[in-house]
Design a protein around this motif. Structure first.
Motif, short mmCIF file in Angstrom:
data_model
loop_
_atom_site.label_atom_id
_atom_site.label_comp_id
_atom_site.label_asym_id
_atom_site.label_seq_id
_atom_site.Cartn_x
_atom_site.Cartn_y
_atom_site.Cartn_z
N ARG A 164 0.83 -1.21 0.00
CA ARG A 164 0.00 0.00 0.00
C ARG A 164 0.87 1.26 0.00
NH1 ARG A 164 -4.95 2.16 1.24
NH2 ARG A 164 -4.93 3.99 2.59
N THR A 165 1.89 1.30 0.85
CA THR A 165 2.78 2.45 0.91
C THR A 165 3.51 2.64 -0.41
OG1 THR A 165 3.07 2.09 3.27
CG2 THR A 165 4.70 3.48 2.18
N ASN A 166 3.97 1.53 -1.00
CA ASN A 166 4.67 1.60 -2.28
C ASN A 166 3.77 2.19 -3.36
OD1 ASN A 166 6.65 1.27 -4.19
ND2 ASN A 166 6.50 -0.95 -4.28
N VAL A 167 2.52 1.76 -3.40
CA VAL A 167 1.58 2.26 -4.41
C VAL A 167 1.28 3.74 -4.17
CG1 VAL A 167 -0.80 2.09 -5.24
CG2 VAL A 167 0.56 0.03 -4.93
N LEU A 168 1.03 4.12 -2.91
CA LEU A 168 0.66 5.50 -2.62
C LEU A 168 1.81 6.48 -2.81
CD1 LEU A 168 -1.71 5.01 0.44
CD2 LEU A 168 -2.31 5.48 -1.94
N ARG A 169 3.05 6.01 -2.76
CA ARG A 169 4.20 6.90 -3.02
C ARG A 169 4.43 7.10 -4.52
NH1 ARG A 169 9.14 4.69 0.77
NH2 ARG A 169 8.36 5.44 2.80
N GLY A 200 1.02 6.54 -9.93
CA GLY A 200 -0.03 5.79 -10.60
C GLY A 200 -1.40 6.36 -10.29
N PRO A 201 -2.44 5.88 -10.98
CA PRO A 201 -3.79 6.40 -10.79
C PRO A 201 -4.30 6.31 -9.35
CG PRO A 201 -3.71 4.91 -12.67
CD PRO A 201 -2.38 4.86 -12.01
N ALA A 202 -4.01 5.21 -8.66
CA ALA A 202 -4.48 5.06 -7.28
C ALA A 202 -3.85 6.12 -6.38
CB ALA A 202 -4.16 3.66 -6.77
N ALA A 203 -2.55 6.38 -6.57
CA ALA A 203 -1.87 7.37 -5.75
C ALA A 203 -2.35 8.78 -6.07
CB ALA A 203 -0.36 7.27 -5.98
N VAL A 204 -2.55 9.07 -7.34
CA VAL A 204 -3.04 10.39 -7.75
C VAL A 204 -4.42 10.65 -7.15
CG1 VAL A 204 -3.77 11.77 -9.73
CG2 VAL A 204 -1.63 10.49 -9.84
N VAL A 243 -17.19 6.66 2.03
CA VAL A 243 -16.15 5.66 1.79
C VAL A 243 -16.82 4.30 1.75
CG1 VAL A 243 -14.00 4.64 2.60
CG2 VAL A 243 -14.42 7.07 2.94
N SER A 244 -16.71 3.63 0.61
CA SER A 244 -17.30 2.30 0.48
C SER A 244 -16.17 1.27 0.48
CB SER A 244 -18.12 2.21 -0.80
OG SER A 244 -17.30 2.39 -1.92
N PHE A 245 -16.51 0.05 0.83
CA PHE A 245 -15.52 -1.02 0.90
C PHE A 245 -15.93 -2.21 0.04
CE2 PHE A 245 -15.06 1.46 4.75
CZ PHE A 245 -13.69 1.62 4.83
N PRO A 246 -15.96 -2.01 -1.29
CA PRO A 246 -16.27 -3.16 -2.15
C PRO A 246 -15.09 -4.13 -2.14
CG PRO A 246 -15.66 -1.29 -3.49
CD PRO A 246 -15.72 -0.80 -2.06
N HIS A 301 -11.84 -3.00 -3.59
CA HIS A 301 -11.11 -1.93 -2.90
C HIS A 301 -11.19 -2.16 -1.39
CE1 HIS A 301 -12.07 -0.12 -6.80
NE2 HIS A 301 -10.97 0.59 -6.63
N PRO A 302 -10.43 -3.12 -0.86
CA PRO A 302 -10.56 -3.46 0.56
C PRO A 302 -10.20 -2.32 1.50
CG PRO A 302 -8.69 -4.58 -0.41
CD PRO A 302 -9.43 -3.92 -1.53
N ASN A 303 -9.41 -1.34 1.06
CA ASN A 303 -9.05 -0.21 1.91
C ASN A 303 -9.99 0.97 1.74
OD1 ASN A 303 -6.76 -1.38 3.18
ND2 ASN A 303 -5.66 -1.13 1.27
#
Length: 170
Positions: free
Chosen positions: A91-96, A99-103, A124-127, A130-132
């Motif tokens: 998660r930290t790697n992606v958010l740094r 990419g689209p998720a981080a943006v 905030v939904s949890f489908p 998107h578990p987070n």
């Protein structure tokens, strides 16, 4: 003929690159001819290819902790400088990254310029995909629902009324 060690072969392939902002040392760039399709370096050792940045990290700092992956602090995938690599969770790697998720995670306004930092305006939904959690703007959701409902509503028409004399008690 003396065989050269894998560490010597590795060191001979990496070339110094630019010093990225926020870091004190230059990138060590892996040759472009030895990159995989995602742009990461590949190093041949023990009869197989291994990711070059993982090899560099493990040779100097030891094994990568379980459940963690290496994040390139310099954002250069072909960099093998071990001080540019940081073991973090996925998660930290992606958010740094960029990419689209981080943006989207860094976004503070929706497309209609509504505030996404106000908890009253964010759902905030949890489908399962998107578990987070997945943020949605409540104001935009209301507008979407209204636009969907409007064509379904029957048009309001004025009904003709007849005027009849009032009845009188007999």
């Amino acid at each position: 003929m003396a065989r050269i060690s894998p560490a010597e072969r590795f060191a001979a392939k990496a070339t110094p690159g630019p010093v990225p902002a926020g870091l004190a040392t230059p990138c060590q760039l892996w040759p472009e001819a030895s990159l995989d399709r995602d742009g990461y370096g590949r190093f041949w050792i023990d009869g197989r290819y291994v990711p070059a940045h993982r090899y560099a990290y493990e040779q100097t700092r030891g094994p990568i902790p379980a459940g963690l992956e290496l994040d390139h602090l310099c954002t250069v995938r072909r960099c093998v400088a071990n001080d540019h690599l940081d073991p973090v969770d996925h998660r930290t790697n992606v958010l740094r990254s960029n990419g689209p998720a981080a943006v989207n995670a860094r976004r503070t306004k929706c497309k209609a310029d509504h505030d996404l930092t106000d908890p009253a305006n964010v759902h905030v939904s949890f489908p399962p995909s998107h578990p987070n959690g997945m943020r949605k703007c409540r104001a935009c959701a209301r507008d979407r629902a209204r636009r969907t409902r409007e064509p379904q509503l029957a048009p309001v028409a004025t009904l003709p009324t007849r005027t009849t004399p009032e009845r009188t008690a007999a």
